[in-house]
Design an enzyme around this catalytic site. Sequence first.
Site, mmCIF file in Angstrom:
data_model
loop_
_atom_site.group_PDB
_atom_site.id
_atom_site.type_symbol
_atom_site.label_atom_id
_atom_site.label_comp_id
_atom_site.label_asym_id
_atom_site.label_seq_id
_atom_site.Cartn_x
_atom_site.Cartn_y
_atom_site.Cartn_z
ATOM 1 N N HIS A 176 0.817 -1.231 0.000
ATOM 2 C CA HIS A 176 0.000 0.000 0.000
ATOM 3 C C HIS A 176 0.840 1.266 0.000
ATOM 4 O O HIS A 176 0.344 2.327 -0.300
ATOM 5 C CB HIS A 176 -0.798 0.139 1.303
ATOM 6 C CG HIS A 176 -1.781 -0.919 1.580
ATOM 7 N ND1 HIS A 176 -2.556 -1.481 0.624
ATOM 8 C CD2 HIS A 176 -2.148 -1.479 2.758
ATOM 9 C CE1 HIS A 176 -3.355 -2.361 1.193
ATOM 10 N NE2 HIS A 176 -3.116 -2.383 2.482
ATOM 11 N N SER A 193 -9.748 -4.182 1.595
ATOM 12 C CA SER A 193 -10.688 -3.355 0.845
ATOM 13 C C SER A 193 -10.976 -3.954 -0.529
ATOM 14 O O SER A 193 -12.109 -3.945 -0.991
ATOM 15 C CB SER A 193 -10.143 -1.933 0.811
ATOM 16 O OG SER A 193 -10.015 -1.427 -0.448
ATOM 17 N N ASN A 194 -9.967 -4.539 -1.184
ATOM 18 C CA ASN A 194 -10.240 -5.093 -2.518
ATOM 19 C C ASN A 194 -11.169 -6.304 -2.430
ATOM 20 O O ASN A 194 -11.980 -6.536 -3.310
ATOM 21 C CB ASN A 194 -8.931 -5.366 -3.278
ATOM 22 C CG ASN A 194 -8.259 -6.646 -2.867
ATOM 23 O OD1 ASN A 194 -8.579 -7.693 -3.375
ATOM 24 N ND2 ASN A 194 -7.322 -6.573 -1.932
ATOM 25 N N GLU A 235 -3.464 3.225 1.731
ATOM 26 C CA GLU A 235 -2.964 3.568 0.374
ATOM 27 C C GLU A 235 -3.369 5.009 0.020
ATOM 28 O O GLU A 235 -2.553 5.771 -0.510
ATOM 29 C CB GLU A 235 -3.536 2.597 -0.661
ATOM 30 C CG GLU A 235 -3.044 2.928 -2.075
ATOM 31 C CD GLU A 235 -3.819 2.223 -3.178
ATOM 32 O OE1 GLU A 235 -4.221 1.063 -3.005
ATOM 33 O OE2 GLU A 235 -4.007 2.852 -4.238
#
Length: 284
Positions: free
Chosen positions: A77, A224-225, A129
């Site tokens: 990140h 998060s992805n 990120e």
Amino acid sequence: MEVVVAEHAGFCFGVTKAVETVYDRIKDKDAGNIYTYGPIIHNETVVGDLEKKGVKVIESPEELKGIEKGTVVIRSHGVTRDIQKELEKTGLSIVDATCPFVKRIHKIVEEESSKGKSIIVVGSANHPEVEGIVSFASGPVYVIDGPESALKFKENKETEYTLVSQTTFNRNKFQETVEIFKNNGYNINIVNTICNATDERQSEAQEIASRADVMIVIGGTHSSNSRKLYEICSERCENTYFIQTLDDLDLELPESAVLVGITAGASTPKNIIEEVRNYVRTNF
Ligand code: F3S
């Protein structure tokens, strides 16, 4: 029952590189104690294994005070500019495993901002990120988390803006967000910085979910992805499960089910995907 596993499921290039970096340092006798700045990936099994091998997770540079020898690995990140500087000041060896796709965004933001452009980052403001990306702006910078925030955006229309995206943002939502800015008359240079790995993973998940009777998304709850993959799949397949490991799977198949789809976030190791696939194949 047909079971389809997405080709683009699991570790992406950036995560593989970051994890390998840590394992390589463990083998290096001169590395001293090894620290990762935040968990190297959102996967408890991998982080637990590294912990057993002596790798410590730190959350702030202060935790390194008084330590004279050691290696700090920055995860894929990336970190903010200030944290990077503070880590360098510690005198420990700093290994930067920031994904090159994230680095590219840092560079765009730094350059565009120094030319006087205002920056818009499409992503989640409190994601590490995005915090890193924002820190590379030397002027105004806004974080927009999707179409709804874009509708509320009321800034100067004479200003020149450059818009970038968090690498793992949902590409459909990104398009919607960008359209809103364009329709509202903003002078905006759009750079789609969603990374290829994310793009391929999301398109494939979308395609499988739209024909699957049941969809299983494997990923960390903090990833998060993975959460975005779940969002994409559940929009197209009402029987979508979000699990971290096989232990979380309490699968109930509708009687008419003929196709089960499986995909996984960027921080899910292959063996976990295999376990889930084998379980579904053998038991249903
Ligand atoms: Fe890099 Fe994309 Fe993975 S930005 S860390 S390759 S999800």
